[in-house]
Design a protein around this motif. Structure first.
Motif, PDB file in Angstrom:
ATOM      1  N   MET A 121     -10.668  31.428  35.910  1.00 52.85           N
ATOM      2  CA  MET A 121     -10.562  30.835  34.588  1.00 52.85           C
ATOM      3  C   MET A 121     -11.968  30.554  34.064  1.00 52.85           C
ATOM      4  O   MET A 121     -12.786  29.952  34.745  1.00 52.85           O
ATOM      5  N   THR A 122     -12.239  30.977  32.864  1.00 59.13           N
ATOM      6  CA  THR A 122     -13.531  30.752  32.242  1.00 59.13           C
ATOM      7  C   THR A 122     -13.591  29.330  31.704  1.00 59.13           C
ATOM      8  O   THR A 122     -12.677  28.888  31.000  1.00 59.13           O
ATOM      9  N   ALA A 123     -14.657  28.639  32.044  1.00 55.87           N
ATOM     10  CA  ALA A 123     -14.815  27.261  31.586  1.00 55.87           C
ATOM     11  C   ALA A 123     -15.159  27.235  30.104  1.00 55.87           C
ATOM     12  O   ALA A 123     -16.006  28.006  29.655  1.00 55.87           O
ATOM     13  N   PRO A 124     -14.521  26.344  29.360  1.00 54.93           N
ATOM     14  CA  PRO A 124     -14.904  26.199  27.957  1.00 54.93           C
ATOM     15  C   PRO A 124     -16.295  25.575  27.862  1.00 54.93           C
ATOM     16  O   PRO A 124     -16.754  24.897  28.774  1.00 54.93           O
ATOM     17  N   ASP A 125     -16.933  25.800  26.760  1.00 52.49           N
ATOM     18  CA  ASP A 125     -18.239  25.229  26.473  1.00 52.49           C
ATOM     19  C   ASP A 125     -18.167  23.699  26.549  1.00 52.49           C
ATOM     20  O   ASP A 125     -17.186  23.096  26.111  1.00 52.49           O
ATOM     21  N   ASP A 126     -19.218  23.077  27.093  1.00 52.32           N
ATOM     22  CA  ASP A 126     -19.256  21.614  27.217  1.00 52.32           C
ATOM     23  C   ASP A 126     -19.048  20.916  25.877  1.00 52.32           C
ATOM     24  O   ASP A 126     -18.397  19.867  25.812  1.00 52.32           O
ATOM     25  N   THR A 127     -19.584  21.490  24.830  1.00 54.86           N
ATOM     26  CA  THR A 127     -19.432  20.882  23.507  1.00 54.86           C
ATOM     27  C   THR A 127     -17.960  20.812  23.122  1.00 54.86           C
ATOM     28  O   THR A 127     -17.484  19.788  22.616  1.00 54.86           O
ATOM     29  N   LEU A 128     -17.222  21.872  23.399  1.00 52.98           N
ATOM     30  CA  LEU A 128     -15.795  21.893  23.104  1.00 52.98           C
ATOM     31  C   LEU A 128     -15.042  20.892  23.988  1.00 52.98           C
ATOM     32  O   LEU A 128     -14.151  20.177  23.509  1.00 52.98           O
ATOM     33  N   VAL A 129     -15.384  20.819  25.262  1.00 55.44           N
ATOM     34  CA  VAL A 129     -14.740  19.869  26.172  1.00 55.44           C
ATOM     35  C   VAL A 129     -14.967  18.437  25.675  1.00 55.44           C
ATOM     36  O   VAL A 129     -14.030  17.637  25.605  1.00 55.44           O
ATOM     37  N   MET A 130     -16.205  18.132  25.317  1.00 53.00           N
ATOM     38  CA  MET A 130     -16.514  16.782  24.818  1.00 53.00           C
ATOM     39  C   MET A 130     -15.779  16.501  23.504  1.00 53.00           C
ATOM     40  O   MET A 130     -15.221  15.421  23.313  1.00 53.00           O
ATOM     41  N   GLU A 131     -15.769  17.478  22.624  1.00 54.35           N
ATOM     42  CA  GLU A 131     -15.097  17.319  21.332  1.00 54.35           C
ATOM     43  C   GLU A 131     -13.602  17.054  21.534  1.00 54.35           C
ATOM     44  O   GLU A 131     -13.034  16.141  20.927  1.00 54.35           O
ATOM     45  N   ASN A 132     -12.957  17.847  22.370  1.00 53.32           N
ATOM     46  CA  ASN A 132     -11.523  17.669  22.620  1.00 53.32           C
ATOM     47  C   ASN A 132     -11.236  16.350  23.325  1.00 53.32           C
ATOM     48  O   ASN A 132     -10.234  15.692  23.035  1.00 53.32           O
ATOM     49  N   THR A 133     -12.096  15.972  24.245  1.00 56.91           N
ATOM     50  CA  THR A 133     -11.908  14.702  24.951  1.00 56.91           C
ATOM     51  C   THR A 133     -12.083  13.531  23.992  1.00 56.91           C
ATOM     52  O   THR A 133     -11.282  12.592  23.997  1.00 56.91           O
ATOM     53  N   ARG A 134     -13.094  13.589  23.154  1.00 56.06           N
ATOM     54  CA  ARG A 134     -13.298  12.508  22.175  1.00 56.06           C
ATOM     55  C   ARG A 134     -12.152  12.445  21.164  1.00 56.06           C
ATOM     56  O   ARG A 134     -11.711  11.356  20.786  1.00 56.06           O
ATOM     57  N   ARG A 135     -11.639  13.600  20.732  1.00 60.23           N
ATOM     58  CA  ARG A 135     -10.496  13.612  19.813  1.00 60.23           C
ATOM     59  C   ARG A 135      -9.307  12.917  20.469  1.00 60.23           C
ATOM     60  O   ARG A 135      -8.616  12.113  19.839  1.00 60.23           O
ATOM     61  N   TRP A 136      -9.061  13.233  21.734  1.00 58.55           N
ATOM     62  CA  TRP A 136      -7.954  12.612  22.469  1.00 58.55           C
ATOM     63  C   TRP A 136      -8.162  11.096  22.554  1.00 58.55           C
ATOM     64  O   TRP A 136      -7.230  10.320  22.312  1.00 58.55           O
ATOM     65  N   GLU A 144       1.432  16.861  19.384  1.00 61.04           N
ATOM     66  CA  GLU A 144       0.658  18.083  19.156  1.00 61.04           C
ATOM     67  C   GLU A 144      -0.085  18.034  17.836  1.00 61.04           C
ATOM     68  O   GLU A 144      -1.248  18.426  17.747  1.00 61.04           O
ATOM     69  N   ALA A 145       0.575  17.556  16.800  1.00 63.43           N
ATOM     70  CA  ALA A 145      -0.061  17.458  15.493  1.00 63.43           C
ATOM     71  C   ALA A 145      -1.214  16.439  15.519  1.00 63.43           C
ATOM     72  O   ALA A 145      -2.265  16.673  14.904  1.00 63.43           O
ATOM     73  N   LEU A 146      -1.023  15.374  16.251  1.00 65.77           N
ATOM     74  CA  LEU A 146      -2.042  14.333  16.355  1.00 65.77           C
ATOM     75  C   LEU A 146      -3.342  14.883  16.929  1.00 65.77           C
ATOM     76  O   LEU A 146      -4.435  14.561  16.461  1.00 65.77           O
ATOM     77  N   LEU A 147      -3.227  15.739  17.927  1.00 67.98           N
ATOM     78  CA  LEU A 147      -4.410  16.249  18.615  1.00 67.98           C
ATOM     79  C   LEU A 147      -4.925  17.581  18.071  1.00 67.98           C
ATOM     80  O   LEU A 147      -5.923  18.100  18.555  1.00 67.98           O
ATOM     81  N   ALA A 148      -4.242  18.108  17.070  1.00 65.77           N
ATOM     82  CA  ALA A 148      -4.684  19.371  16.473  1.00 65.77           C
ATOM     83  C   ALA A 148      -6.021  19.171  15.767  1.00 65.77           C
ATOM     84  O   ALA A 148      -6.314  18.091  15.257  1.00 65.77           O
ATOM     85  N   ARG A 149      -6.809  20.221  15.785  1.00 67.89           N
ATOM     86  CA  ARG A 149      -8.098  20.147  15.090  1.00 67.89           C
ATOM     87  C   ARG A 149      -7.854  19.982  13.603  1.00 67.89           C
ATOM     88  O   ARG A 149      -6.973  20.608  13.027  1.00 67.89           O
ATOM     89  N   ASP A 150      -8.678  19.155  12.987  1.00 69.44           N
ATOM     90  CA  ASP A 150      -8.557  18.927  11.533  1.00 69.44           C
ATOM     91  C   ASP A 150      -8.992  20.133  10.752  1.00 69.44           C
ATOM     92  O   ASP A 150      -9.776  20.930  11.118  1.00 69.44           O
TER      93      ASP A 150
END
Length: 184
Positions: A1-16, A178-184
């Motif tokens: 499995m290819t790791a997502p970019d750290d920026t994306l991981v941080m962004e998704n974690t902060r959104r959550w 799902e809608a709550l965590l969807a990207r704006d």
């Protein structure tokens, strides 16, 4: 499995954190430490369990030796090492042993979050599981005294917090989550 970019991981974690954990008030003390920048988020790049345990060792030491005013809590996130929830869940026994080895029982506790989190005796699609669902497998290192203060601020009854969270998620439903965590 290819790791997502750290920026994306941080962004998704902060959104959550911002939309679910704080936005839905799933954790009563998250807002205060988050707005004071006392939440440390660490993305692990470990390629195997031993290296991940080294990351855990470092984060436990850092948290134990850093004033709460600087870092109150740490999220250790690994986007690819634990794709299977049940393997991750079994690994938590090792995590408990590591906390004990650091002589931090009663000082730091570890809460677990996973995209496929499932409570024992709950169906995989049970909305109650979503209280512990996160974008990536995550170990949340918490200071026990902070948890005690948070529970006390909510009337001293952790069961009330759990019941409130379940009602919130039942009202929201899986599509709402799902809608709550969807990207704006």
């Amino acid at each position: 499995m290819t790791a997502p970019d750290d920026t994306l991981v941080m962004e998704n974690t902060r959104r959550w954190i911002e939309k679910a954990v704080i936005g839905l008030n799933l954790c009563p003390f998250a807002r205060s430490v988050y707005v004071k920048n006392q939440v440390r988020i660490v993305v692990s790049h470990a390629r195997h369990l031993d290296a991940f345990l080294d990351d855990l060792d470092r984060e436990l030491d850092l948290l134990a030796n850093t004033p709460a005013e600087e870092v109150d809590t740490t999220l250790l996130v690994h986007p690819t090492l634990f794709p299977d929830f049940f393997v991750f869940n079994d690994f938590l026994n090792v995590v408990d042993d590591v906390v004990a080895e650091h002589e931090l029982e009663g000082v730091i506790q570890v809460a677990s979050f996973h995209p496929a989190f499932q409570f024992e005796d709950a169906a995989a699609d049970d909305i109650g599981n979503f209280t512990n669902r996160s974008p990536y497998p995550t170990l949340h290192l918490l200071r026990e005294d902070s948890v005690e203060r948070a529970v006390a601020s909510e009337g001293g009854d952790a069961d009330q917090i759990v019941a409130r969270n379940l009602r919130t998620l039942q009202t929201l439903g899986a599509p709402g989550w799902e809608a709550l965590l969807a990207r704006d």
